[in-house]
Scaffold this motif. Structure first.
Motif, mmCIF file in Angstrom:
data_model
loop_
_atom_site.group_PDB
_atom_site.id
_atom_site.type_symbol
_atom_site.label_atom_id
_atom_site.label_comp_id
_atom_site.label_asym_id
_atom_site.label_seq_id
_atom_site.Cartn_x
_atom_site.Cartn_y
_atom_site.Cartn_z
ATOM 1 N N THR A 80 -0.513 -7.076 -10.372
ATOM 2 C CA THR A 80 -0.227 -5.749 -9.779
ATOM 3 C C THR A 80 -1.712 -4.970 -9.674
ATOM 4 N N GLY A 81 -1.208 -3.809 -9.307
ATOM 5 C CA GLY A 81 -2.363 -2.902 -9.265
ATOM 6 C C GLY A 81 -1.956 -1.822 -8.105
ATOM 7 N N LEU A 82 -3.072 -0.921 -7.938
ATOM 8 C CA LEU A 82 -2.818 0.270 -6.965
ATOM 9 C C LEU A 82 -3.700 -0.037 -5.698
ATOM 10 N N ILE A 83 -3.001 0.173 -4.495
ATOM 11 C CA ILE A 83 -3.781 0.272 -3.313
ATOM 12 C C ILE A 83 -3.315 1.540 -2.598
ATOM 13 N N TYR A 84 -4.187 2.418 -2.333
ATOM 14 C CA TYR A 84 -3.751 3.798 -1.593
ATOM 15 C C TYR A 84 -4.664 3.901 -0.194
ATOM 16 N N PHE A 85 -3.890 4.045 0.661
ATOM 17 C CA PHE A 85 -4.222 4.565 1.989
ATOM 18 C C PHE A 85 -4.262 5.997 2.067
ATOM 19 N N PHE A 86 -5.768 6.688 1.805
ATOM 20 C CA PHE A 86 -5.943 8.042 1.870
ATOM 21 C C PHE A 86 -6.015 8.460 3.498
ATOM 22 N N PRO A 144 0.894 -1.196 0.205
ATOM 23 C CA PRO A 144 0.025 -0.124 -0.126
ATOM 24 C C PRO A 144 0.699 1.175 0.101
ATOM 25 N N LYS A 145 0.362 2.304 -0.801
ATOM 26 C CA LYS A 145 0.877 3.696 -0.640
ATOM 27 C C LYS A 145 0.177 4.695 0.282
ATOM 28 N N PRO A 146 0.459 5.065 1.435
ATOM 29 C CA PRO A 146 -0.151 6.104 2.197
ATOM 30 C C PRO A 146 -0.258 7.472 1.330
ATOM 31 N N THR A 205 0.757 1.753 9.291
ATOM 32 C CA THR A 205 2.221 1.502 9.307
ATOM 33 C C THR A 205 2.369 0.025 9.503
ATOM 34 N N GLN A 206 1.948 -0.811 10.486
ATOM 35 C CA GLN A 206 1.891 -2.023 10.827
ATOM 36 C C GLN A 206 1.501 -2.999 9.687
ATOM 37 N N ALA A 207 0.492 -2.495 9.064
ATOM 38 C CA ALA A 207 -0.027 -3.401 7.770
ATOM 39 C C ALA A 207 0.967 -3.252 6.647
ATOM 40 N N ILE A 208 1.469 -2.245 6.449
ATOM 41 C CA ILE A 208 2.439 -1.744 5.430
ATOM 42 C C ILE A 208 3.813 -2.899 5.759
ATOM 43 N N SER A 209 4.132 -2.989 6.997
ATOM 44 C CA SER A 209 5.328 -3.468 7.426
ATOM 45 C C SER A 209 4.941 -5.270 7.383
ATOM 46 N N ASP A 210 3.600 -5.518 7.686
ATOM 47 C CA ASP A 210 3.418 -6.856 7.708
ATOM 48 C C ASP A 210 3.463 -7.367 6.433
ATOM 49 N N ILE A 211 3.016 -6.734 5.377
ATOM 50 C CA ILE A 211 3.026 -6.900 3.821
ATOM 51 C C ILE A 211 4.383 -7.032 3.573
ATOM 52 N N ARG A 212 5.263 -6.308 3.787
ATOM 53 C CA ARG A 212 6.559 -6.413 3.211
ATOM 54 C C ARG A 212 7.388 -7.668 3.783
ATOM 55 N N LEU A 213 7.022 -7.937 5.228
ATOM 56 C CA LEU A 213 7.789 -8.871 5.832
ATOM 57 C C LEU A 213 7.114 -10.540 5.029
#
Length: 423
Positions: free
Chosen positions: A393-399, A270-272, A408-416
């Motif tokens: 692929t695709g877009l996932i945006y956190f507005f 995700p991209k915040p 931030t934990q969700a993004i970290s978990d996905i990267r892990l």
């Protein structure tokens, strides 16, 4: 008569004189007294006697009254489950990846050894296909199988897929479904497990961390009592709870992990995006619509989602835009329209955060900082993107209006998980 096997029924549901039935019927008190409390024998809830008393010197259970009233002066009836004919029902002709095949083999062993096992697999890993051999193994031995999930929409999706991939008639159970009929394979919401007792040789609980099952003592009681004493239980999730992880760590629960999606591509991270107002979001929507890919937009609250949908219809009159939430009477039809591209944009709540697949979709999350968006839900929402081989692929945006620990934990978990998957 056959539709009563393995069920737990009130006198009204039994619809027969239990003494006249041509088989053994076990009668159970509807409720039992314990000090100042009465305990329901269908859902396990303890209620203070003075708060649930009736005018006829009896008590009732308010917790499961939606399934029909249980009373202390009436009985519940259970007719023991009977074996099914042994049959090979798997019709699926697909091929598992080596990673999926390894877990599938572990699940077959769990069925044969009557184990309880947790499958921690990333969103889009192909969890459903991985349980097929385990289901077929249990049915081939004459067993009864239930796949239970907390969400009605997930139950419908599973029913659609398994009806295609297995050569047998499946009973789908949820609040608005047709009546139960006896079959070796049942797909149900977790609430419907309250209607069964010692019924299933294999119980699969999909999305075990999802509301309303997670931390719900009644639904856990239902799952514990719907399975046979020697049943195999498979828990499926992309986001295991702390309780499940603790059971694994203590050795009370076997586990297996799959960190790669079925198509071999990584999870989309995700991209915040900071958005002080909706103008930023509208600008990104306008840009996304030039791609013609379907757009799924998550709102934390139903009223916000409805208002946002109304505004979008004014700003984008050429787009086909829908809204769906738990309160939508025609939500199954709306979801089908989006899947079949009759709708280009679908605004929704967290009811679609998991268990459903929309090929080639992009996902925007409105007010991602809202307290209702937990780490688990944000991981699941992100997992709607990149699920198809045609567009991994695709877009996932956190507005958002300020980064939260959950984001931030969700993004970290996905990267892990991507790192564990070799990316």
């Amino acid at each position: 008569m056959k539709n009563l096997f393995g069920r737990l029924l009130t006198r009204q549901e039994l619809d027969s004189d239990p003494t006249q039935l041509p088989t053994e019927v076990i009668s159970i008190p509807g409720m039992v007294q314990s000090g100042k409390y009465v305990i329901c024998n269908r859902c396990g809830t303890s209620s203070l006697m003075q708060s649930v008393s009736l005018q006829v010197s009896a008590f009732f259970c308010p917790a499961c009254i939606g399934l029909g009233r249980v009373r202390s002066d009436e009985l519940l009836y259970h007719i023991p489950q009977q074996p099914f004919p042994k049959q090979d029902t798997l019709a699926w002709q697909g091929t598992l990846t080596p990673y999926q095949a390894k877990i599938s083999h572990q699940l077959v062993e769990a069925v044969e050894q009557k184990l309880k096992i947790l499958v921690h697999a990333v969103t889009g890993a192909g969890k459903t296909e991985m349980i097929y051999d385990a289901i077929n193994t249990s049915i081939a031995s004459g067993g009864a199988v239930c796949i239970a999930t907390p969400r009605t929409d997930v139950a419908r999706e599973l029913y659609s897929r398994l009806s295609r991939d297995f050569n047998l008639t499946i009973s789908l159970l949820h609040a608005d479904a047709a009546p139960y009929f006896r079959t070796p394979l049942v797909i149900s919401t977790t609430h419907q497990l309250l209607r069964f007792r010692n019924a299933f040789d294999l119980l699969v609980i999909d999305e075990v961390d999802a509301f309303p099952f997670v931390n719900n003592t009644i639904l856990h009681y239902a799952a514990d009592h719907a399975q046979k004493n020697s049943a195999t239980v498979i828990y499926l999730t992309a986001t295991p709870t702390d309780k499940l992880n603790a059971l694994v760590k203590s050795g009370q629960l076997t586990s297996t992990t799959l960190s790669r999606r079925f198509h071999g591509h990584p999870l989309v991270v995700p991209k915040p995006i900071f958005s002080a107002n909706n103008k930023t979001i509208y600008r990104y929507i306008k840009k996304q619509r030039k791609t013609n890919f379907p757009l799924l937009i998550f709102a934390p609250v139903i009223t916000w989602g409805k208002a946002f949908t109304a505004t979008l219809r004014q700003l984008f009159p050429d787009e086909q835009i829908g809204f769906v939430a738990s309160t939508s009477e025609d939500r199954s039809d709306i979801i089908t329209q989006f899947r079949e591209a009759s709708l280009n944009i679908l605004v929704t709540t967290t009811i679609l955060e998991r268990g459903v697949t929309f090929p080639k979709v992009d996902v925007f999350v409105l007010h991602a900082h809202h307290r209702l968006f937990t780490t688990s839900s944000l991981v699941q929402i992100s997992g709607r993107v990149g699920r198809s081989l045609e567009r991994p692929t695709g877009l996932i945006y956190f507005f958002h209006q300020g980064l939260t620990k959950q984001m931030t934990q969700a993004i970290s978990d996905i990267r892990l998980m991507n790192k564990l998957g070799g990316f």
